[in-house]
Write an enzyme that holds these catalytic residues in place. Structure first.
Site, mmCIF file in Angstrom:
data_model
loop_
_atom_site.group_PDB
_atom_site.id
_atom_site.type_symbol
_atom_site.label_atom_id
_atom_site.label_comp_id
_atom_site.label_asym_id
_atom_site.label_seq_id
_atom_site.Cartn_x
_atom_site.Cartn_y
_atom_site.Cartn_z
ATOM 1 N N GLU A 22 -9.885 6.896 2.964
ATOM 2 C CA GLU A 22 -10.746 5.893 3.585
ATOM 3 C C GLU A 22 -9.858 4.764 4.089
ATOM 4 O O GLU A 22 -8.736 4.591 3.607
ATOM 5 C CB GLU A 22 -11.714 5.335 2.539
ATOM 6 C CG GLU A 22 -11.174 4.165 1.691
ATOM 7 C CD GLU A 22 -10.057 4.522 0.708
ATOM 8 O OE1 GLU A 22 -9.838 5.720 0.453
ATOM 9 O OE2 GLU A 22 -9.395 3.584 0.198
ATOM 10 N N SER A 27 1.549 -9.792 -0.916
ATOM 11 C CA SER A 27 1.206 -8.371 -0.784
ATOM 12 C C SER A 27 1.496 -7.784 0.586
ATOM 13 O O SER A 27 1.713 -6.585 0.710
ATOM 14 C CB SER A 27 -0.264 -8.152 -1.143
ATOM 15 O OG SER A 27 -1.097 -8.979 -0.355
ATOM 16 N N LYS A 71 0.810 -1.219 0.000
ATOM 17 C CA LYS A 71 0.000 0.000 0.000
ATOM 18 C C LYS A 71 0.845 1.272 0.000
ATOM 19 O O LYS A 71 0.465 2.287 -0.571
ATOM 20 C CB LYS A 71 -0.954 -0.002 1.191
ATOM 21 C CG LYS A 71 -2.102 -0.989 1.007
ATOM 22 C CD LYS A 71 -3.287 -0.651 1.876
ATOM 23 C CE LYS A 71 -4.507 -1.432 1.456
ATOM 24 N NZ LYS A 71 -4.443 -2.845 1.883
HETATM 25 C C1 LIG Z 1 -5.281 -3.823 1.308
HETATM 26 C C2 LIG Z 1 -4.589 -5.094 1.055
HETATM 27 C C3 LIG Z 1 -4.949 -5.921 -0.028
HETATM 28 C C4 LIG Z 1 -6.109 -5.644 -0.933
HETATM 29 O O1 LIG Z 1 -6.024 -4.495 -1.703
HETATM 30 P P1 LIG Z 1 -5.716 -4.531 -3.268
HETATM 31 O O2 LIG Z 1 -6.022 -3.158 -3.713
HETATM 32 O O3 LIG Z 1 -6.630 -5.563 -3.879
HETATM 33 O O4 LIG Z 1 -4.302 -4.910 -3.423
HETATM 34 C C5 LIG Z 1 -4.200 -7.071 -0.249
HETATM 35 N N1 LIG Z 1 -3.168 -7.411 0.564
HETATM 36 C C6 LIG Z 1 -2.810 -6.651 1.606
HETATM 37 C C7 LIG Z 1 -1.666 -7.083 2.464
HETATM 38 C C8 LIG Z 1 -3.502 -5.467 1.895
HETATM 39 O O5 LIG Z 1 -3.139 -4.727 2.953
#
Ligand SMILES: *Cc1c(COP(=O)(O)O)cnc(C)c1O
Length: 395
Positions: A107, A374, A85
């Site tokens: 948000e 992610s 993020k």
């Molecule tokens: C917020 C988040 C997501 C989902 O958001 P995307 O916009 O779909 O990437 C996925 N993995 C993590 C670790 C997050 O914090």
């Protein structure tokens, strides 16, 4: 393709009062996106503050145990603040500063995007206000504390179901009220144009690095890139530089929650219909009247009733595949990766791991898969323990 559209999806379905703000943003982005100094500054933040480039890690034990394709993990979990993020947030905040804005708003659902935004605001000396569903402020008290610690003000939103979708609506309203000094740091590849493009471009650093690292390590492109999908920003970031490489399968993993045959799901492509919400045309989970349906997933980061318009397009043209993964499968993958690699993944990312656990054994050993990890899973330990019937303290 017409401006701000991905096929028929995307667009700018917003009140007139917001038009000036998005036009101003679009003009600024067009000016800065290829600006040498802007990009130098952003790259310097990525390298020196975030910790980029992130590792492309060969998961040897995971590969051996599953007994098929070779598996690499793109370690976005190692970024400062623990997920992808921050890539988007730093880019947008830097852009806002160039635009002369002094205040950013955002948000947040679980609080991860809020914490990243508050972090960027602290670093770049901006005023920061975060809108968060009241229900979520209770469930995620630690993240509320972190945002305040970083200097942000957190506003609980009590309208609707008091969760993420209501927080997005409220932040858009707040932006309408105060456009002159304020930028809305939207958290995923969604909302009205130009947000889906800006957020994609900022997250595309992920696939740019994967490509370079993979060519260096293996001398070839991967056969598949796999990522979890909430709004879709980490997935589109991991896909972007491979979209024109037709040999690379692109696979997005949605949250099925308790199952796509139940109402407790957030699997937008699998169960949703085309609609218009939050300024964009895309797929949304809807009830029989076309109202946005309440969504559910154990993973707060995938708990959004829509999907970014570019994903809707990639799905329709068959360039990307989308699969649904249940809570049960994701929790199992969360525990499995922790044990086998010593890496605790975010429960969101565990959805991608879970799919690879099914896919990898079916592929030959000379095939290569990249999973976009992610985020890290510290934040999810209490929820996973609870899922297994064990209560541990959040702290
Ligand atoms: C917020 C988040 C997501 C989902 O958001 P995307 O916009 O779909 O990437 C996925 N993995 C993590 C670790 C997050 O914090």
């Amino acid at each position: 393709m017409s401006k701000g559209r991905f096929g028929t999806y995307g667009g700018q379905y917003i009140p007139e009062t917001l038009m000036n703000a998005v036009i101003e943003l679009e003009i600024a982005y067009e000016r800065y996106k290829n600006d040498k100094w802007f990009n130098r500054e952003l790259t310097s933040l990525f390298n020196n503050y975030v910790g980029r480039p992130t590792l492309l890690y060969f998961a040897e034990r995971l590969t051996k145990d599953l007994g098929g394709a070779k598996i690499y993990l793109k370690r976005e979990d190692l970024n400062h603040t623990g997920s992808h993020k921050i890539n988007n947030v730093l880019g947008q905040t830097l852009l806002a500063k160039k635009m002369g804005k002094t205040r950013i708003i955002a948000e947040t659902g679980a609080g991860q995007h809020g914490v990243a935004t508050a972090t960027a605001a602290a670093l770049m000396d901006m005023e920061c206000e975060i809108f968060m569903g009241e229900e979520d402020t209770r469930r995620q008290a630690l993240n509320v504390y972190k945002m305040r610690l970083l200097g942000a003000t957190v506003h609980p939103v009590s309208s609707g179901t008091a969760t993420l979708k209501d927080a997005v609506s409220e932040t858009m309203r707040e932006w309408t009220n105060r456009i002159a000094d304020t930028h809305y740091v939207l958290g995923s590849v969604m909302g009205p144009h130009p947000f889906p493009t800006i957020v994609r471009d900022l997250q595309a650093v992920i696939s740019k690095e994967i490509k370079e690292q993979m060519l260096e390590r293996e001398g070839q492109l991967p056969n598949a890139v796999i990522a979890c999908v909430g709004g879709g920003s980490n997935a589109i970031g991991a896909f972007h530089h491979f979209v024109n490489d037709k040999s690379v399968r692109l696979i997005g993993c949605e949250a099925a929650g308790r199952g796509i045959e139940t109402f407790d799901t957030a699997a937008t492509i699998s169960t949703g219909k085309i609609g218009i919400f939050h300024g964009m045309k895309s797929y949304f989970c809807q009830d029989e009247y076309g109202q946005i349906a309440p969504v559910y997933s154990i993973s707060a980061g995938l708990d959004y009733p829509g999907i970014g318009p570019e994903h809707a397009y990639l799905h329709d043209i068959g360039r990307a595949e989308y699969v649904a993964i249940t809570d049960e499968e994701a929790v199992f993958a969360f525990e499995y990766l922790s044990r086998i690699e010593g890496i605790i993944p975010a429960i969101e990312s565990a959805h991608a791991i879970a799919y690879v656990m099914k896919l990898a054994p079916k592929l030959d050993k000379d095939k290569i898969i990249v999973i976009n990890l992610s985020g890290r899973g510290d934040k999810d330990c209490a929820a996973v323990a609870r899922f297994r019937g064990e209560e541990i303290s959040d702290e």
